[in-house]
Design an enzyme around this catalytic site. Structure first.
Site, PDB file in Angstrom:
ATOM      1  N   LYS A  90      -9.786  25.783 -20.693  1.00  0.00           N
ATOM      2  CA  LYS A  90      -8.468  26.439 -20.740  1.00  0.00           C
ATOM      3  C   LYS A  90      -8.289  27.013 -22.145  1.00  0.00           C
ATOM      4  O   LYS A  90      -8.039  26.295 -23.096  1.00  0.00           O
ATOM      5  CB  LYS A  90      -7.322  25.476 -20.433  1.00  0.00           C
ATOM      6  CG  LYS A  90      -6.056  26.295 -20.105  1.00  0.00           C
ATOM      7  CD  LYS A  90      -4.767  25.624 -20.424  1.00  0.00           C
ATOM      8  CE  LYS A  90      -4.378  25.606 -21.866  1.00  0.00           C
ATOM      9  NZ  LYS A  90      -4.068  26.933 -22.480  1.00  0.00           N
ATOM     10  N   GLU A 142     -10.331  17.513 -32.054  1.00  0.00           N
ATOM     11  CA  GLU A 142     -10.482  18.141 -33.371  1.00  0.00           C
ATOM     12  C   GLU A 142      -9.131  18.755 -33.698  1.00  0.00           C
ATOM     13  O   GLU A 142      -8.697  19.707 -33.053  1.00  0.00           O
ATOM     14  CB  GLU A 142     -11.594  19.178 -33.332  1.00  0.00           C
ATOM     15  CG  GLU A 142     -12.105  19.507 -34.718  1.00  0.00           C
ATOM     16  CD  GLU A 142     -11.578  20.823 -35.207  1.00  0.00           C
ATOM     17  OE1 GLU A 142     -10.654  20.785 -36.059  1.00  0.00           O
ATOM     18  OE2 GLU A 142     -12.051  21.872 -34.751  1.00  0.00           O
ATOM     19  N   CYS A 158      -8.575  25.409 -39.354  1.00  0.00           N
ATOM     20  CA  CYS A 158      -8.256  24.005 -39.588  1.00  0.00           C
ATOM     21  C   CYS A 158      -8.927  23.505 -40.862  1.00  0.00           C
ATOM     22  O   CYS A 158      -8.469  22.568 -41.504  1.00  0.00           O
ATOM     23  CB  CYS A 158      -8.662  23.166 -38.383  1.00  0.00           C
ATOM     24  SG  CYS A 158     -10.345  23.487 -37.848  1.00  0.00           S
ATOM     25  N   GLU A 173       0.367  20.927 -42.570  1.00  0.00           N
ATOM     26  CA  GLU A 173      -0.555  22.009 -42.239  1.00  0.00           C
ATOM     27  C   GLU A 173       0.235  23.282 -41.949  1.00  0.00           C
ATOM     28  O   GLU A 173       1.049  23.311 -41.038  1.00  0.00           O
ATOM     29  CB  GLU A 173      -1.404  21.664 -41.017  1.00  0.00           C
ATOM     30  CG  GLU A 173      -2.385  22.784 -40.702  1.00  0.00           C
ATOM     31  CD  GLU A 173      -3.250  22.529 -39.477  1.00  0.00           C
ATOM     32  OE1 GLU A 173      -2.697  22.258 -38.401  1.00  0.00           O
ATOM     33  OE2 GLU A 173      -4.486  22.614 -39.603  1.00  0.00           O
TER      34      GLU A 173
HETATM   35  O1  TXE Z   1      -1.234  24.530 -30.887  1.00  0.00           O
HETATM   36  P1  TXE Z   1      -1.404  23.552 -29.647  1.00  0.00           P
HETATM   37  P2  TXE Z   1      -0.366  25.857 -31.058  1.00  0.00           P
HETATM   38  C1  TXE Z   1      -2.133  23.875 -35.379  1.00  0.00           C
HETATM   39  C2  TXE Z   1      -1.599  24.882 -36.377  1.00  0.00           C
HETATM   40  C3  TXE Z   1      -0.647  25.679 -35.559  1.00  0.00           C
HETATM   41  C4  TXE Z   1      -0.066  24.612 -34.655  1.00  0.00           C
HETATM   42  C5  TXE Z   1       0.565  25.099 -33.378  1.00  0.00           C
HETATM   43  O2  TXE Z   1      -0.926  24.187 -37.415  1.00  0.00           O
HETATM   44  O3  TXE Z   1       0.350  26.294 -36.316  1.00  0.00           O
HETATM   45  O4  TXE Z   1      -1.167  23.800 -34.367  1.00  0.00           O
HETATM   46  O5  TXE Z   1      -0.331  25.931 -32.648  1.00  0.00           O
HETATM   47  C6  TXE Z   1      -3.029  23.655 -25.332  1.00  0.00           C
HETATM   48  N1  TXE Z   1      -1.800  19.436 -22.649  1.00  0.00           N
HETATM   49  N2  TXE Z   1      -3.406  24.286 -34.794  1.00  0.00           N
HETATM   50  O6  TXE Z   1       1.018  25.711 -30.551  1.00  0.00           O
HETATM   51  O7  TXE Z   1      -0.115  23.316 -28.955  1.00  0.00           O
HETATM   52  C7  TXE Z   1      -2.580  25.060 -25.643  1.00  0.00           C
HETATM   53  O8  TXE Z   1      -2.294  25.766 -24.458  1.00  0.00           O
HETATM   54  C8  TXE Z   1      -2.965  20.102 -22.706  1.00  0.00           C
HETATM   55  C9  TXE Z   1      -4.579  23.758 -35.418  1.00  0.00           C
HETATM   56  O9  TXE Z   1      -1.178  26.977 -30.499  1.00  0.00           O
HETATM   57  O10 TXE Z   1      -2.135  22.370 -30.156  1.00  0.00           O
HETATM   58  C10 TXE Z   1      -3.785  25.587 -26.404  1.00  0.00           C
HETATM   59  O11 TXE Z   1      -4.829  25.947 -25.496  1.00  0.00           O
HETATM   60  N3  TXE Z   1      -3.138  21.204 -23.466  1.00  0.00           N
HETATM   61  C11 TXE Z   1      -5.794  24.073 -34.696  1.00  0.00           C
HETATM   62  C12 TXE Z   1      -4.225  24.363 -27.208  1.00  0.00           C
HETATM   63  O12 TXE Z   1      -3.677  23.240 -26.529  1.00  0.00           O
HETATM   64  C13 TXE Z   1      -2.107  21.642 -24.194  1.00  0.00           C
HETATM   65  C14 TXE Z   1      -5.890  25.212 -33.786  1.00  0.00           C
HETATM   66  C15 TXE Z   1      -3.742  24.336 -28.656  1.00  0.00           C
HETATM   67  O13 TXE Z   1      -2.340  24.398 -28.656  1.00  0.00           O
HETATM   68  C16 TXE Z   1      -0.857  20.969 -24.168  1.00  0.00           C
HETATM   69  C17 TXE Z   1      -4.625  25.595 -33.212  1.00  0.00           C
HETATM   70  C18 TXE Z   1      -0.741  19.819 -23.356  1.00  0.00           C
HETATM   71  N4  TXE Z   1       0.389  19.110 -23.279  1.00  0.00           N
HETATM   72  C19 TXE Z   1      -3.442  25.165 -33.754  1.00  0.00           C
HETATM   73  N5  TXE Z   1      -0.011  21.634 -24.999  1.00  0.00           N
HETATM   74  C20 TXE Z   1      -7.103  23.610 -35.234  1.00  0.00           C
HETATM   75  N6  TXE Z   1      -7.297  22.308 -35.368  1.00  0.00           N
HETATM   76  O14 TXE Z   1      -7.984  24.426 -35.479  1.00  0.00           O
HETATM   77  C21 TXE Z   1      -0.688  22.678 -25.522  1.00  0.00           C
HETATM   78  N7  TXE Z   1      -1.965  22.691 -25.033  1.00  0.00           N
END
Ligand code: TXE
Length: 480
Positions: free
Chosen positions: A177, A252, A286, A382
Site C-alpha cells: 500500500k 522503520e 528520515c 522530527e
Molecule cells: O505519515 P504516516 P504521513 C513522518 C514525517 C512526516 C510525518 C507524517 O515526520 O511529516 O511522518 O507523514 C500509512 N494503518 N514520516 O502522514 O501516517 C499511510 O497511508 C496502516 C517519516 O504521510 O506514517 C502511508 O502509506 N497504515 C517517514 C504510510 O502509512 C497507515 C516517512 C505513512 O504514513 C495508517 C513518512 C494506519 N493506521 C513520514 N495510517 C520515514 N520514516 O521515512 C497511515 N498509514
C-alpha cells in the site's frame, strides 16, 4: 477538463477500480494541480487483495518455485524497470516534486534492490550444526506467507521496492500500500510485475488512505508479516494492529539525525555532506542530518561555508535539469514544516538563512537555525523538511551526550580525520547506522533500522531473510 491519468489497484493479475468505484485526487505539488486520480481502497478492496495473495501463497507456484527460477523472474521485472527508468522517475517527480535527476537515481536504486535480493535469495545457504549426541541439525529458510507492506511518500518507488524485493524474493506474496500522496510509481511497478509474468497475487498494489486501506491489511489475520515505513505515531498503531494476530512487524520510523563535525574534519567534504544530509529531497528523509554539531574552533569558517552552499542550491521546477531543490511533497506537509519554522524565533532561535518562501509555492527554502534552546520544538521533533538546527560543542564527550539525547536513533554522521576518534565515537553513538565522512551510502547486506522511536527490527541482507522467512531447525539422528 483534460482526461486525468488513473492509477487503479493491481489485484490478482489485473488493474481494477475499487469495488464501490471510489477514487481520490492525486496532486502535483509543484504546479499545485490535480494531475491524476487513484482508486480509493476500502476494507473490501483490502480483503480482496489479501484473499488473492493468500491464494497465490497457499496454492500458487511462487513459494514452490526453484530459487533460480524465482530469481530470474525478479531480474526480468528489474529489466523492465530499467527500460522504463524515465517513466518511473517522471511519476515520482510529478507526484512529489523530487528533482528529476534524483528521481532517476532512486529508480536505479530500486532496480538494484530487486536484483540484490533476487541474488541474495538464490545464493543463500543454510547452516549445519554438528552435534556430539549422534545427531546433526541444519537450518532452512522457508517463506513466511502473505506480507503487508506499507510505504511512505518521500521515496515512493525506492521505499516500496526495499520492502517488496526481499518479500517476494524469499517466496512470499506481497500486498503493497503506497502512500495516498504518491500512488503513481508503485502502481506502474505493479503493472510491470504483471508484464514480467509474476503470477497473479504475488504482488498486489492497494491504493488508498492509511485507514481503512492500510489498517485493514495490518489487522487481518490472513497476513503473516507487516513491514512499515512512516511516522513513529502511525508505527505504534501498525504494531498494535499486527499484534492482534501476532504478525511480526518491521518498523522503520522517524529520525532526528545528529551530524557531528570535529575541528580536524576535511571541511570541503563535511560541508558537501552537511548540505546533502539536510537539503537533499527537501529534507524529507528520515535519515536527515537535522541536528548539526560543529566544534567551536571551526564554527565561523564552517558556518560561513555551509550557509553559502545552502544559499547556492538552485531552487525551482523539479523537471528543470538545473534544479537541486524544490517544493515540499504536499500542502499538508508544507503546513507542518512551515509551522516549525514559525516556532523558531518565538522559542529564542535565530534563522541564519532560508525560511518559508512567500511565492505561494509549497516551498520552504534551505533553512539554517542557530541559538535555539535544546528544548525548542525544531530541535527536538522530527520536522522532515529542509530545516537544520546547528549547535556549537567543545569536547568529544559533550557532543556524544548531545547526539544521544533524543528519543530517535536511526542514524548519525561524523566528520573527522582522526582514525581513533572516528571509531571511538561511532561506537558510542546510539543509532542504527553511523556514517563516517560520508552520508546515504548503503550496502544492502548491512543491517538497516533504528533504535528507540526510530523503529523495531532491521532489514538488509540476512536481516531481511530473518524477517521474511520462517527459519526452521531440522534435527536428525545419524548415529544408529
Ligand atoms: O505519515 P504516516 P504521513 C513522518 C514525517 C512526516 C510525518 C507524517 O515526520 O511529516 O511522518 O507523514 C500509512 N494503518 N514520516 O502522514 O501516517 C499511510 O497511508 C496502516 C517519516 O504521510 O506514517 C502511508 O502509506 N497504515 C517517514 C504510510 O502509512 C497507515 C516517512 C505513512 O504514513 C495508517 C513518512 C494506519 N493506521 C513520514 N495510517 C520515514 N520514516 O521515512 C497511515 N498509514
Amino acid at each position: 477538463m483534460s482526461e486525468l491519468d488513473f492509477f487503479g489497484h493491481i489485484i490478482d493479475g489485473a488493474e481494477v477500480e475499487s469495488v464501490d468505484g471510489g477514487r481520490f485526487d492525486v496532486w502535483n505539488p509543484w504546479t499545485q494541480e490535480v494531475w491524476a486520480q487513484a482508486a480509493l481502497g476500502s476494507a473490501e478492496d483490502a480483503s480482496r487483495a489479501i484473499a488473492s495473495s493468500r491464494k497465490a501463497f497457499d496454492d500458487g507456484p511462487w513459494p514452490r518455485m526453484g530459487r533460480v527460477e524465482r530469481a530470474n523472474a525478479i531480474h526480468k521485472l528489474a529489466d523492465l524497470m530499467e527500460a522504463r527508468v524515465d517513466d518511473l522517475a517522471r511519476l515520482d517527480t510529478t507526484n512529489m516534486a523530487k528533482p528529476f535527476a534524483q528521481a532517476k537515481h532512486d529508480v536505479a536504486r530500486s532496480v538494484w534492490n530487486f536484483r540484490f535480493f533476487a541474488d541474495h535469495q538464490r545464493d543463500n545457504v543454510g547452516e549445519v550444526y554438528p552435534m556430539d549426541s549422534g545427531h546433526h541439525s541444519y537450518s532452512e529458510f522457508g517463506p513466511a506467507g502473505v506480507v503487508a507492506a506499507i510505504s511512505p511518500w518521500n521515496f515512493p518507488l525506492m521505499m516500496a521496492s526495499w520492502k517488496i524485493a526481499p518479500a517476494i524474493a524469499w517466496g512470499n506474496t506481497c500486498i503493497i500500500k503506497p502512500s495516498e500522496d504518491t500512488p503513481a510509481s508503485v502502481t506502474l511497478l505493479g503493472r510491470l510485475a504483471l508484464e514480467a509474468g509474476l503470477p497473479p497475487g504475488v504482488l498486489n498494489v492497494l491504493n488508498g488512505h492509511g485507514a481503512p486501506a492500510g489498517s485493514s491489511l495490518t489487522g487481518d489475520d490472513r497476513v503473516d508479516r507487516v513491514t512499515f515505513t512512516g511516522s513513529s505515531v502511525t508505527g505504534k498503531h501498525v504494531m498494535a494492529s499486527a499484534a492482534t494476530h501476532l504478525a511480526p512487524v518491521s518498523l522503520e520510523l522517524g529520525g532526528k539525525g545528529a551530524n557531528i563535525v570535529f575541528g580536524d574534519a576535511d571541511l570541503d567534504n563535511a560541508v558537501y555532506w552537511a548540505v546533502e544530509a539536510i537539503f537533499r529531497n527537501s529534507g524529507q528523509i528520515c535519515l536527515a542530518g537535522s541536528r548539526l554539531f560543529v566544534q567551536a574552533g571551526i564554527w565561523d569558517e564552517f558556518m560561513d561555508r555551509f550557509k553559502g552552499a545552502a544559499e547556492a542550491l538552485t531552487i525551482g521546477d523539479p523537471f528543470d535539469p538545473a534544479t537541486r531543490f524544490s517544493a515540499l511533497a504536499s500542502r499538508k506537509h508544507f503546513d507542518k514544516v512551515a509551522s516549525y519554522v514559525e516556532s523558531v524565533e518565538l522559542e529564542g532561535g535565530k534563522i541564519l538563512t532560508g525560511g518559508v518562501d512567500d511565492s505561494g509555492k509549497w516551498l520552504v527554502r534551505p533553512t539554517i537555525i542557530a541559538d535555539l534552546p535544546l528544548t525548542g520544538r525544531a530541535y527536538c521533533e522530527e520536522i522532515f523538511g529542509p530545516v537544520c538546527v546547528v549547535n556549537k560543542f567543545e569536547s568529544e564527550g559533550e557532543v556524544v551526550r548531545l547526539a544521544n539525547d533524543t528519543r530517535y536513533g536511526l542514524n548519525a554522521m561524523l566528520f573527522t580525520e582522526n582514525l581513533s576518534r572516528a571509531h571511538r565515537v561511532a561506537s558510542k553513538l546510539r543509532a542504527g547506522t553511523v556514517w563516517v565522512n560520508c552520508f546515504f551510502i548503503r550496502d544492502l547486506r548491512t543491517p538497516f533500522g533504528g533504535v528507540g522511536d526510530s523503529g523495531v527490527g532491521r532489514e538488509g541482507g540476512n536481516f531481511s531473510r530473518e524477517f521474511f522467512t520462517e527459519p526452521k531447525a531440522i534435527v536428525m539422528q545419524i548415529d544408529r
